[in-house]
Design an enzyme around this catalytic site. Structure first.
Site, PDB file in Angstrom:
ATOM      1  N   ASN A 173      65.826  33.975  34.686  1.00  0.00           N
ATOM      2  CA  ASN A 173      65.279  34.759  35.794  1.00  0.00           C
ATOM      3  C   ASN A 173      64.096  33.993  36.373  1.00  0.00           C
ATOM      4  O   ASN A 173      63.015  33.995  35.806  1.00  0.00           O
ATOM      5  CB  ASN A 173      64.835  36.140  35.292  1.00  0.00           C
ATOM      6  CG  ASN A 173      64.186  36.954  36.389  1.00  0.00           C
ATOM      7  OD1 ASN A 173      64.306  36.609  37.574  1.00  0.00           O
ATOM      8  ND2 ASN A 173      63.514  38.032  36.020  1.00  0.00           N
ATOM      9  N   LYS A 179      62.510  34.571  39.070  1.00  0.00           N
ATOM     10  CA  LYS A 179      61.558  35.415  39.817  1.00  0.00           C
ATOM     11  C   LYS A 179      61.215  34.742  41.153  1.00  0.00           C
ATOM     12  O   LYS A 179      62.060  34.066  41.737  1.00  0.00           O
ATOM     13  CB  LYS A 179      60.321  35.701  38.966  1.00  0.00           C
ATOM     14  CG  LYS A 179      60.690  36.165  37.558  1.00  0.00           C
ATOM     15  CD  LYS A 179      59.520  36.682  36.792  1.00  0.00           C
ATOM     16  CE  LYS A 179      59.926  36.908  35.354  1.00  0.00           C
ATOM     17  NZ  LYS A 179      58.997  37.734  34.623  1.00  0.00           N
ATOM     18  N   HIS A 206      65.249  45.566  36.802  1.00  0.00           N
ATOM     19  CA  HIS A 206      64.218  44.763  36.138  1.00  0.00           C
ATOM     20  C   HIS A 206      62.886  45.519  36.196  1.00  0.00           C
ATOM     21  O   HIS A 206      62.565  46.168  37.195  1.00  0.00           O
ATOM     22  CB  HIS A 206      64.082  43.396  36.817  1.00  0.00           C
ATOM     23  CG  HIS A 206      63.259  42.440  36.021  1.00  0.00           C
ATOM     24  ND1 HIS A 206      61.883  42.472  36.022  1.00  0.00           N
ATOM     25  CD2 HIS A 206      63.608  41.451  35.163  1.00  0.00           C
ATOM     26  CE1 HIS A 206      61.418  41.532  35.206  1.00  0.00           C
ATOM     27  NE2 HIS A 206      62.453  40.898  34.671  1.00  0.00           N
ATOM     28  N   GLU A 219      59.971  44.631  36.724  1.00  0.00           N
ATOM     29  CA  GLU A 219      59.079  44.303  37.841  1.00  0.00           C
ATOM     30  C   GLU A 219      59.515  45.025  39.117  1.00  0.00           C
ATOM     31  O   GLU A 219      58.686  45.385  39.947  1.00  0.00           O
ATOM     32  CB  GLU A 219      59.015  42.776  38.028  1.00  0.00           C
ATOM     33  CG  GLU A 219      58.214  42.136  36.897  1.00  0.00           C
ATOM     34  CD  GLU A 219      58.537  40.686  36.592  1.00  0.00           C
ATOM     35  OE1 GLU A 219      59.247  40.031  37.377  1.00  0.00           O
ATOM     36  OE2 GLU A 219      58.082  40.207  35.532  1.00  0.00           O
ATOM     37  N   GLU A 252      64.409  44.625  27.540  1.00  0.00           N
ATOM     38  CA  GLU A 252      63.194  43.861  27.827  1.00  0.00           C
ATOM     39  C   GLU A 252      61.982  44.783  27.678  1.00  0.00           C
ATOM     40  O   GLU A 252      61.618  45.484  28.637  1.00  0.00           O
ATOM     41  CB  GLU A 252      63.238  43.327  29.255  1.00  0.00           C
ATOM     42  CG  GLU A 252      64.390  42.381  29.508  1.00  0.00           C
ATOM     43  CD  GLU A 252      64.063  41.453  30.662  1.00  0.00           C
ATOM     44  OE1 GLU A 252      63.991  40.249  30.425  1.00  0.00           O
ATOM     45  OE2 GLU A 252      63.851  41.938  31.777  1.00  0.00           O
ATOM     46  N   GLY A 308      56.358  38.230  30.216  1.00  0.00           N
ATOM     47  CA  GLY A 308      55.336  37.390  30.828  1.00  0.00           C
ATOM     48  C   GLY A 308      53.980  37.483  30.147  1.00  0.00           C
ATOM     49  O   GLY A 308      52.981  37.020  30.676  1.00  0.00           O
ATOM     50  N   SER A 330      59.136  36.949  26.862  1.00  0.00           N
ATOM     51  CA  SER A 330      58.430  35.784  26.317  1.00  0.00           C
ATOM     52  C   SER A 330      59.286  34.977  25.327  1.00  0.00           C
ATOM     53  O   SER A 330      58.774  34.485  24.313  1.00  0.00           O
ATOM     54  CB  SER A 330      57.103  36.215  25.678  1.00  0.00           C
ATOM     55  OG  SER A 330      56.249  36.789  26.650  1.00  0.00           O
TER      56      SER A 330
HETATM   57  C1  PEP Z   1      61.944  38.392  32.560  1.00  0.00           C
HETATM   58  O1  PEP Z   1      61.460  38.146  33.649  1.00  0.00           O
HETATM   59  O2  PEP Z   1      62.976  39.067  32.506  1.00  0.00           O
HETATM   60  C2  PEP Z   1      61.286  37.874  31.369  1.00  0.00           C
HETATM   61  C3  PEP Z   1      61.756  38.190  30.195  1.00  0.00           C
HETATM   62  O3  PEP Z   1      60.180  37.041  31.563  1.00  0.00           O
HETATM   63  P1  PEP Z   1      59.410  36.176  30.437  1.00  0.00           P
HETATM   64  O4  PEP Z   1      60.469  35.428  29.665  1.00  0.00           O
HETATM   65  O5  PEP Z   1      58.502  35.300  31.205  1.00  0.00           O
HETATM   66  O6  PEP Z   1      58.700  37.157  29.545  1.00  0.00           O
END
Ligand code: PEP
Length: 261
Positions: free
Chosen positions: A10, A12, A100, A102, A171, A177, A217
Protein backbone atom coordinates in the site's frame (compact mmCIF):
# COMPACT_ATOMS: atom_id res chain seq x y z
CA UNK A 1 -5.46 -25.98 4.36
CA UNK A 2 -2.64 -24.37 2.45
CA UNK A 3 -3.18 -20.83 1.23
CA UNK A 4 -0.90 -18.97 -1.15
CA UNK A 5 0.85 -16.14 0.72
CA UNK A 6 -0.08 -12.67 -0.46
CA UNK A 7 2.21 -9.65 -0.13
CA UNK A 8 0.34 -6.42 -0.74
CA UNK A 9 2.05 -3.04 -1.02
CA UNK A 10 0.00 0.00 0.00
CA UNK A 11 1.94 2.98 -1.31
CA UNK A 12 -0.60 5.49 0.04
CA UNK A 13 0.06 9.07 -1.25
CA UNK A 14 3.71 8.41 -2.10
CA UNK A 15 6.01 7.96 -5.12
CA UNK A 16 6.11 9.32 -8.67
CA UNK A 17 6.15 7.66 -12.09
CA UNK A 18 9.97 7.40 -12.15
CA UNK A 19 9.87 5.59 -8.77
CA UNK A 20 7.33 3.11 -10.16
CA UNK A 21 9.62 2.32 -13.10
CA UNK A 22 12.57 1.81 -10.76
CA UNK A 23 10.45 -0.39 -8.48
CA UNK A 24 9.31 -2.46 -11.47
CA UNK A 25 12.91 -3.02 -12.62
CA UNK A 26 13.83 -4.32 -9.16
CA UNK A 27 10.79 -6.59 -8.93
CA UNK A 28 11.41 -7.90 -12.41
CA UNK A 29 15.06 -8.64 -11.63
CA UNK A 30 14.39 -10.56 -8.41
CA UNK A 31 10.81 -11.81 -8.16
CA UNK A 32 10.97 -14.58 -10.72
CA UNK A 33 13.74 -16.40 -8.85
CA UNK A 34 11.86 -16.11 -5.58
CA UNK A 35 8.64 -17.21 -7.23
CA UNK A 36 10.26 -20.29 -8.73
CA UNK A 37 10.94 -21.68 -5.28
CA UNK A 38 7.71 -20.69 -3.66
CA UNK A 39 4.37 -19.66 -5.18
CA UNK A 40 3.03 -16.40 -3.76
CA UNK A 41 1.12 -13.37 -4.97
CA UNK A 42 2.02 -9.69 -5.01
CA UNK A 43 -0.52 -6.89 -5.28
CA UNK A 44 0.64 -3.28 -5.48
CA UNK A 45 -1.74 -0.44 -4.61
CA UNK A 46 -0.28 2.77 -6.11
CA UNK A 47 -2.09 6.09 -5.90
CA UNK A 48 -4.53 6.40 -8.78
CA UNK A 49 -2.53 8.60 -11.19
CA UNK A 50 0.28 6.00 -11.08
CA UNK A 51 -1.89 3.06 -12.13
CA UNK A 52 -1.24 3.32 -15.90
CA UNK A 53 2.57 3.44 -15.48
CA UNK A 54 2.31 0.60 -12.93
CA UNK A 55 0.17 -1.41 -15.38
CA UNK A 56 2.75 -0.94 -18.15
CA UNK A 57 5.66 -1.99 -15.91
CA UNK A 58 4.73 -3.96 -12.77
CA UNK A 59 1.60 -5.34 -14.45
CA UNK A 60 3.72 -7.47 -16.78
CA UNK A 61 5.68 -9.23 -14.01
CA UNK A 62 4.76 -12.80 -13.03
CA UNK A 63 2.48 -13.08 -9.99
CA UNK A 64 2.03 -9.29 -9.73
CA UNK A 65 -1.23 -7.44 -9.99
CA UNK A 66 -2.43 -3.95 -9.19
CA UNK A 67 -5.16 -2.35 -7.19
CA UNK A 68 -6.72 1.02 -6.44
CA UNK A 69 -6.60 2.49 -2.95
CA UNK A 70 -10.26 3.56 -2.93
CA UNK A 71 -13.33 3.88 -5.14
CA UNK A 72 -16.63 5.75 -5.06
CA UNK A 73 -19.73 3.67 -4.26
CA UNK A 74 -21.45 4.94 -7.41
CA UNK A 75 -20.56 3.87 -10.92
CA UNK A 76 -20.28 7.43 -12.34
CA UNK A 77 -21.57 10.94 -11.80
CA UNK A 78 -20.91 14.35 -10.27
CA UNK A 79 -18.31 13.43 -7.64
CA UNK A 80 -15.35 15.73 -8.23
CA UNK A 81 -12.06 14.18 -7.25
CA UNK A 82 -13.45 10.68 -6.81
CA UNK A 83 -12.76 7.60 -8.91
CA UNK A 84 -15.10 4.80 -10.01
CA UNK A 85 -14.46 1.08 -10.06
CA UNK A 86 -14.72 1.03 -13.85
CA UNK A 87 -12.07 3.78 -14.09
CA UNK A 88 -9.74 1.79 -11.82
CA UNK A 89 -10.23 -1.33 -13.93
CA UNK A 90 -9.66 0.69 -17.10
CA UNK A 91 -6.36 1.97 -15.66
CA UNK A 92 -5.11 -1.54 -14.90
CA UNK A 93 -6.46 -2.37 -11.44
CA UNK A 94 -7.73 -5.84 -10.61
CA UNK A 95 -8.14 -5.12 -6.89
CA UNK A 96 -9.25 -2.29 -4.66
CA UNK A 97 -8.77 -1.53 -0.97
CA UNK A 98 -12.01 -0.98 0.94
CA UNK A 99 -12.22 0.30 4.49
CA UNK A 100 -8.58 1.20 5.12
CA UNK A 101 -8.37 2.86 8.54
CA UNK A 102 -6.96 6.04 6.98
CA UNK A 103 -10.10 6.30 4.82
CA UNK A 104 -12.28 5.55 7.83
CA UNK A 105 -10.51 8.28 9.84
CA UNK A 106 -9.79 10.95 7.18
CA UNK A 107 -13.06 10.61 5.27
CA UNK A 108 -15.44 9.44 7.99
CA UNK A 109 -16.11 6.16 6.19
CA UNK A 110 -18.40 3.99 8.28
CA UNK A 111 -19.26 0.33 7.81
CA UNK A 112 -22.25 1.15 5.58
CA UNK A 113 -20.02 3.19 3.24
CA UNK A 114 -17.43 0.44 3.20
CA UNK A 115 -20.15 -2.09 2.33
CA UNK A 116 -21.35 0.15 -0.52
CA UNK A 117 -17.77 0.38 -1.80
CA UNK A 118 -17.36 -3.39 -1.64
CA UNK A 119 -20.51 -3.74 -3.75
CA UNK A 120 -19.24 -1.14 -6.22
CA UNK A 121 -15.95 -3.02 -6.49
CA UNK A 122 -17.70 -6.28 -7.29
CA UNK A 123 -19.97 -4.54 -9.82
CA UNK A 124 -16.86 -3.22 -11.59
CA UNK A 125 -15.22 -6.66 -11.68
CA UNK A 126 -12.59 -5.75 -9.06
CA UNK A 127 -11.50 -7.95 -6.15
CA UNK A 128 -12.01 -6.04 -2.92
CA UNK A 129 -9.44 -6.25 -0.14
CA UNK A 130 -11.36 -5.41 3.02
CA UNK A 131 -9.37 -3.70 5.81
CA UNK A 132 -10.53 -3.84 9.40
CA UNK A 133 -8.94 -3.17 12.77
CA UNK A 134 -9.44 -1.74 16.22
CA UNK A 135 -8.11 1.51 17.69
CA UNK A 136 -5.87 1.57 20.75
CA UNK A 137 -8.78 2.75 22.89
CA UNK A 138 -10.93 -0.14 21.67
CA UNK A 139 -8.15 -2.66 22.38
CA UNK A 140 -7.53 -1.24 25.83
CA UNK A 141 -11.25 -1.37 26.56
CA UNK A 142 -11.28 -5.07 25.66
CA UNK A 143 -13.41 -4.35 22.59
CA UNK A 144 -11.13 -5.75 19.88
CA UNK A 145 -13.35 -8.69 18.90
CA UNK A 146 -16.53 -6.63 19.13
CA UNK A 147 -14.99 -3.99 16.83
CA UNK A 148 -13.48 -6.21 14.16
CA UNK A 149 -16.44 -8.60 14.42
CA UNK A 150 -18.85 -5.74 13.63
CA UNK A 151 -16.66 -4.46 10.77
CA UNK A 152 -16.55 -7.94 9.26
CA UNK A 153 -20.25 -8.57 9.86
CA UNK A 154 -21.18 -5.42 7.92
CA UNK A 155 -19.21 -6.68 4.92
CA UNK A 156 -20.35 -10.31 5.02
CA UNK A 157 -23.27 -10.11 2.58
CA UNK A 158 -20.87 -8.91 -0.12
CA UNK A 159 -18.04 -11.24 0.88
CA UNK A 160 -20.41 -14.22 0.87
CA UNK A 161 -21.41 -13.52 -2.73
CA UNK A 162 -17.86 -13.24 -4.10
CA UNK A 163 -16.82 -15.79 -6.68
CA UNK A 164 -13.21 -15.75 -5.40
CA UNK A 165 -12.26 -16.40 -1.76
CA UNK A 166 -12.56 -13.18 0.28
CA UNK A 167 -9.34 -11.42 1.30
CA UNK A 168 -9.37 -9.49 4.58
CA UNK A 169 -6.55 -7.47 6.14
CA UNK A 170 -6.50 -7.23 9.92
CA UNK A 171 -4.77 -3.93 10.61
CA UNK A 172 -4.81 -2.77 14.22
CA UNK A 173 -4.96 1.01 13.90
CA UNK A 174 -2.41 1.46 16.68
CA UNK A 175 0.14 -0.46 14.61
CA UNK A 176 -0.25 1.36 11.27
CA UNK A 177 2.67 3.63 10.49
CA UNK A 178 3.60 3.78 14.18
CA UNK A 179 6.48 1.32 14.29
CA UNK A 180 4.49 -0.51 16.96
CA UNK A 181 3.70 -4.03 15.73
CA UNK A 182 1.25 -6.62 16.99
CA UNK A 183 2.93 -9.69 18.41
CA UNK A 184 2.48 -12.86 16.35
CA UNK A 185 0.21 -14.13 19.15
CA UNK A 186 -1.97 -11.00 19.00
CA UNK A 187 -2.21 -11.27 15.23
CA UNK A 188 -3.07 -14.98 15.39
CA UNK A 189 -5.75 -14.37 18.03
CA UNK A 190 -7.48 -11.81 15.81
CA UNK A 191 -7.05 -13.89 12.65
CA UNK A 192 -8.40 -17.05 14.28
CA UNK A 193 -11.38 -15.05 15.52
CA UNK A 194 -12.01 -13.67 12.02
CA UNK A 195 -11.66 -17.09 10.38
CA UNK A 196 -14.13 -18.46 12.91
CA UNK A 197 -16.62 -15.70 12.04
CA UNK A 198 -16.08 -16.32 8.33
CA UNK A 199 -16.61 -20.03 8.98
CA UNK A 200 -19.96 -19.39 10.68
CA UNK A 201 -21.10 -17.27 7.74
CA UNK A 202 -19.57 -19.05 4.75
CA UNK A 203 -18.85 -22.55 6.02
CA UNK A 204 -15.56 -23.86 7.36
CA UNK A 205 -14.32 -25.08 3.99
CA UNK A 206 -14.71 -21.71 2.26
CA UNK A 207 -13.38 -19.86 5.31
CA UNK A 208 -10.30 -22.07 5.02
CA UNK A 209 -9.61 -20.62 1.57
CA UNK A 210 -9.85 -16.95 2.67
CA UNK A 211 -6.52 -15.12 2.81
CA UNK A 212 -6.21 -13.16 6.04
CA UNK A 213 -3.45 -10.55 5.89
CA UNK A 214 -1.83 -8.76 8.80
CA UNK A 215 -0.97 -5.07 8.43
CA UNK A 216 0.79 -2.70 10.81
CA UNK A 217 4.48 -1.77 10.70
CA UNK A 218 5.55 -4.99 8.97
CA UNK A 219 9.30 -4.84 8.24
CA UNK A 220 12.03 -7.23 7.11
CA UNK A 221 13.03 -7.83 10.73
CA UNK A 222 9.58 -8.80 12.03
CA UNK A 223 7.95 -10.42 8.99
CA UNK A 224 9.12 -13.98 9.61
CA UNK A 225 7.67 -14.12 13.12
CA UNK A 226 4.45 -12.42 12.03
CA UNK A 227 3.89 -14.87 9.17
CA UNK A 228 4.53 -17.92 11.36
CA UNK A 229 1.06 -18.32 12.93
CA UNK A 230 -1.23 -20.63 11.00
CA UNK A 231 -3.96 -18.06 10.24
CA UNK A 232 -1.67 -15.30 8.96
CA UNK A 233 -1.57 -15.63 5.17
CA UNK A 234 0.42 -12.59 4.16
CA UNK A 235 0.75 -8.87 4.72
CA UNK A 236 -0.58 -5.49 3.74
CA UNK A 237 2.57 -3.37 3.94
CA UNK A 238 2.72 0.42 3.98
CA UNK A 239 6.02 2.13 4.80
CA UNK A 240 8.27 -0.86 4.12
CA UNK A 241 6.74 -1.37 0.67
CA UNK A 242 7.93 2.01 -0.64
CA UNK A 243 11.46 0.75 -1.10
CA UNK A 244 11.75 -2.21 -3.48
CA UNK A 245 14.71 -3.53 -1.49
CA UNK A 246 12.81 -3.84 1.77
CA UNK A 247 9.64 -5.10 0.06
CA UNK A 248 11.63 -7.85 -1.71
CA UNK A 249 13.51 -8.58 1.50
CA UNK A 250 10.21 -9.25 3.28
CA UNK A 251 9.15 -11.70 0.57
CA UNK A 252 12.58 -13.35 0.52
CA UNK A 253 12.72 -13.81 4.29
CA UNK A 254 9.20 -15.25 4.37
CA UNK A 255 10.19 -18.10 2.02
CA UNK A 256 9.05 -21.68 2.58
CA UNK A 257 9.36 -22.94 6.12
CA UNK A 258 7.32 -24.87 8.67
CA UNK A 259 4.32 -22.99 10.13
CA UNK A 260 3.25 -23.12 13.73
CA UNK A 261 -0.29 -22.89 15.05
C1 PEP B 1 -1.03 0.17 5.80
O1 PEP B 1 -1.00 1.28 5.30
O2 PEP B 1 -1.96 -0.58 5.52
C2 PEP B 1 0.04 -0.21 6.72
C3 PEP B 1 -0.03 -1.36 7.33
O3 PEP B 1 1.09 0.70 6.89
P1 PEP B 1 2.48 0.44 7.67
O4 PEP B 1 3.02 -0.87 7.16
O5 PEP B 1 3.31 1.61 7.33
O6 PEP B 1 2.14 0.34 9.13
Amino acid sequence: MSRRPLFAANWKMNLLAADVRRFARELDAHLTDLFAGWPFEVVVFPSHPLLPVARDTIGGIEACSLGGQDLHPEASGAHTGDVSGAQLADAGAEWVLCGHSERRADHDEDDATVRAKLDAAVAAGLRPLLCIGESLEQREAGATEATIGAQLEAALPTLAALSEPPVVAYEPVWAIGTGRTATPETAQEAHAFLRGRLGSALGAERAGTCQLLYGGSVKPDNCVDLLAPSDVDGFLIGGASLDPGSFLDIIRRCGPRPRRS
